[in-house]
Write an enzyme that holds these catalytic residues in place. Structure first.
Site, PDB file in Angstrom:
ATOM      1  N   LEU A 199     -22.168  41.884  41.872  1.00 27.39           N
ATOM      2  CA  LEU A 199     -22.245  40.630  42.628  1.00 27.39           C
ATOM      3  C   LEU A 199     -22.415  40.876  44.122  1.00 27.39           C
ATOM      4  CD1 LEU A 199     -19.645  38.352  40.828  1.00 27.39           C
ATOM      5  CD2 LEU A 199     -22.132  38.261  40.712  1.00 27.39           C
ATOM      6  N   ALA A 200     -21.661  41.818  44.681  1.00 32.83           N
ATOM      7  CA  ALA A 200     -21.786  42.093  46.119  1.00 32.83           C
ATOM      8  C   ALA A 200     -23.145  42.707  46.430  1.00 32.83           C
ATOM      9  CB  ALA A 200     -20.660  43.011  46.583  1.00 32.83           C
ATOM     10  N   ARG A 217      -0.432  37.813  39.289  1.00 32.92           N
ATOM     11  CA  ARG A 217      -0.550  38.912  38.336  1.00 32.92           C
ATOM     12  C   ARG A 217       0.538  39.969  38.483  1.00 32.92           C
ATOM     13  NH1 ARG A 217      -7.172  39.671  38.416  1.00 32.92           N
ATOM     14  NH2 ARG A 217      -7.579  37.808  37.178  1.00 32.92           N
ATOM     15  N   HIS A 237      -6.404  47.174  36.452  1.00 32.76           N
ATOM     16  CA  HIS A 237      -7.562  46.280  36.429  1.00 32.76           C
ATOM     17  C   HIS A 237      -8.430  46.390  37.687  1.00 32.76           C
ATOM     18  CE1 HIS A 237     -10.002  42.831  35.644  1.00 32.76           C
ATOM     19  NE2 HIS A 237      -9.452  42.084  36.578  1.00 32.76           N
ATOM     20  N   GLU A 297     -15.415  44.776  46.069  1.00 37.23           N
ATOM     21  CA  GLU A 297     -14.227  45.563  45.722  1.00 37.23           C
ATOM     22  C   GLU A 297     -14.222  46.928  46.399  1.00 37.23           C
ATOM     23  OE1 GLU A 297     -11.616  46.980  41.802  1.00 37.23           O
ATOM     24  OE2 GLU A 297     -13.599  46.101  41.516  1.00 37.23           O
TER      25      GLU A 297
END
Length: 659
Positions: free
Chosen positions: A44-45, A331, A423, A447
């Site tokens: 995506l980035a 989370r 994750h 990320e």
């Protein structure tokens, strides 16, 4: 003088980005045509950055190690993407998304970057709808929203349980359009193995053609690292097996600081480990916590099946401990709570290292709603259940199918068994407000950078950050640098810096084949993963971290003496690819433990056992640790810590409470 300059603009928080965009230096269209940009990664980035920069007129080269850009790991994201649209009229706003993100990250993120992220989030949804991304809609045609952990509003847009895939196809379509127009040169099945620096600036990369084994030199006026996170340092994670840290780690070794490497996200809803044969773990979307209730039996070592245990003998422990948020706590909180219950002897399944995620109540609730809608009187329990299952199937069907395929159990009849797993990584290359690393001309997006999530990422924020960075941030901020580079002509790749960088890569490859050891790459990777999970995983302590550092150093020494890389260098060779990546993990794993050791506080996903409240919650130390740990590489095993102090002018840190 500090080596850290975050370049945060002056002014009020809510005005910083709009003022920045109005005053940032620009590159005129004619000059853009002679400027070359390298994008490493096509998720995506990467895809959003490459397509947007090409649309602006820059000459772009995009690299990915997969056979197609659309196979990037962004495709695996399931549950949704956050945006402060307030479509539900439930009190959401740009400020609330900003606040939830800073609080969710346990006050370890930079306010200015997070506010910008919240600000551009709404634009992302408009962009994706314009691209034809099939986001879920309500009956009347409006875009639908659902809840995610760490918030009390519904702001998550989604496409069933395959949001990442649909968003990636949108970005991929934009990328393919630019490839078709000749504005982007796409290099699939290529892996970046070195950053080339000339006069202190990033000026290109060395890449290996994974089919032929040939090393290639590529020039760029700027280099963008969009290669994802480093969760696979743990071996078992929810990441695709090919996901790796090599591009970011090579950038780090060329001078780019690494920010907060110990901040790892453990996701609470994963299918539990089933044995030593596994090479990865499977995520069950956090969106399931909208309607699913998490519980364990009140009785220790209960042998009954989940659907045989009556309601009064169940402990809905998240609802009990965190009544305000219930199953929608963030989370890190949900993960630690599951571990605590299992460690206390209340775990379920054969391994006793799992808890239940149960949809029985949701099926009944939705069924009753449907019966009312349809005007059915005196409906039987079976009818209510059937209509309820139809609703759940529409919202989560592909996730339920995946669970059944993997476990052999039908989650419509039996509660799912879940347990936390590695994750996402909140740490990454340190970047300033412009997304530039400490190496001029070298950027990190998505990320791959440390930027927006602090010590714990809220669910559905990864897709938001990746697309925000690529579509809406880097197109402006890169101009600030490139406006001063327009007189720089393309540097020929026979320049001595390119020659030296290629030789360095070639020497490493030659060394791998010369070792002729007795153990496979996977042998070392599994050993590293076990050290990391046991001593730098869900809980950390001083003794374990010190042991882990020594064990990793010893393992790295063994690796370079005894690894066996089969095949040859001039061919398709997955073992060689893995060897390079695991060599980098063996260095990064040590830095993660060093970082975790110096951060003697608990915050978000980083839980130091020495630093917890009486009821077992993370206990921060804002007086000592309200900073970003930015590590500078000196030599293998040696790093220097630089601190970027975090200033909270708007959201003042307090003990995080979801009760």
């Amino acid at each position: 003088m500090s080596k850290i300059d975050s370049k945060i603009p002056e002014g009020q928080l809510e005005e910083k980005w709009s003022k920045y965009k109005s005053t940032v230096p620009l590159v005129n269209p004619a000059n853009k045509r002679s400027i070359e940009i390298i994008v490493v990664g096509s998720g995506l980035a990467g895809a959003s950055a490459a397509s947007t920069l090409a649309e602006l007129g820059y000459k772009v080269k995009c690299f990915c190690f997969q056979d197609s850009p659309r196979r990037a790991h962004s495709i695996a994201a399931q549950g949704g993407i956050n945006a402060a649209k307030n479509y539900q009229n439930d009190g959401d706003s740009t400020f609330r998304l900003f606040y939830d993100t800073v609080k969710g990250g346990d006050y370890r993120a930079r306010e200015a970057n997070v506010y910008r992220l919240a600000e551009v989030s709404s634009n992302i949804i408009d962009q994706c709808v314009a691209q034809g991304v099939p986001l879920a809609r309500e009956y009347g045609g409006l875009l639908s929203n659902r809840s995610f952990g760490g918030t009390q509003v519904q702001r998550t847009f989604y496409a069933a349980g395959q949001t990442g895939q649909q968003l990636l196809l949108g970005a991929y379509s934009a990328l393919e359009r630019q490839i078709g127009l000749g504005n982007v040169q796409m290099f699939s099945r290529h892996e970046m193995l070195e950053v080339v620096k000339i006069d202190g600036k990033a000026r290109g990369i060395i890449a290996r053609d994974l089919i032929s084994g040939k090393l290639e030199r590529h020039f760029g006026h700027a280099v963008l690292i969009c290669s994802g996170g480093y969760g696979n340092v743990f071996y078992l994670s929810t990441n695709a097996m090919g996901s790796n840290a090599t591009a970011a780690w090579k950038a780090h070794k060329q001078g780019a600081f690494f920010g907060n490497p110990c901040f790892t996200q453990i996701h609470p809803t994963c299918i539990p480990v089933s044995g030593d044969h596994q090479s990865k773990l499977t995520l069950m979307s956090e969106s399931l916590r909208n309607d699913g209730r998490i519980w364990v039996p009140k009785q220790k070592d209960d042998k009954r099946k989940g659907n045989e245990i009556p309601e009064e003998e169940r402990d809905y422990y998240l609802e009990r401990r965190y009544p305000a948020f219930g199953n929608l706590v963030p989370r890190d909180v949900a993960s630690r709570a599951a571990k605590e219950r299992c460690d206390a002897g209340f775990g379920v399944g054969a391994s006793k290292m799992a808890v239940y995620l149960d949809f029985a109540a949701a099926i009944e609730r939705y069924g009753k709603q449907q019966i009312l809608k349809l005007g059915i009187d005196n409906a039987s329990a079976a009818e209510i259940r059937k209509h309820g299952m139809d609703v759940v199937k529409e919202k989560y069907g592909n996730l339920f199918d995946m669970y059944k395929q993997i476990t052999g159990e039908n989650p419509y009849d039996m509660p799912m068994r879940i347990y936390p797993a590695v994750h996402y990584t909140m740490g990454g290359l340190w970047v300033d407000y412009n997304l530039m690393t400490s190496v001029p001309g070298l950027y990190a997006l998505g990320e791959a950078n440390f930027s927006d999530h602090g010590a714990n990422r809220l669910g559905a924020s990864a897709l938001m950050q990746g697309l925000a960075d690529g579509y809406f941030v880097i197109p402006y901020t890169i101009g600030a640098y490139l406006s001063a580079e327009i007189r720089v002509k393309a540097i020929p790749t026979d320049h001595e810096a390119f020659v030296a960088a290629e030789k360095k890569v070639q020497d490493t490859i030659t060394k791998f084949f010369a070792i002729k050891g007795t153990h496979s790459v996977d042998h070392f990777h599994k050993k590293l993963g076990k050290i990391m999970w046991d001593k730098c995983g869900m809980a950390r302590n001083e003794k374990g971290l010190k042991e882990a550092i020594q064990e990793i150093r010893q393992l790295r020494e063994e690796f370079w003496k005894d690894v066996r890389v089969t095949g040859g260098p001039d061919e398709l060779n997955p073992e060689l690819e893995k060897a390079g990546r695991v060599a980098d993990f063996l260095e990064l794993g040590e830095l993660m433990c060093i970082d975790a050791l110096q951060r003697n506080e608990s915050c978000g996903g980083h839980f130091r056992e020495e630093s917890q409240t009486e009821d077992g919650e993370a206990k921060r130390d804002d007086n000592k640790y309200a900073f970003v740990a930015a590590w500078e590489f000196k030599e293998t095993g040696s790093f220097e810590l630089h601190k970027e102090e975090l200033n909270f002018d708007v959201v003042h840190p307090s003990q995080r409470s979801y009760k």
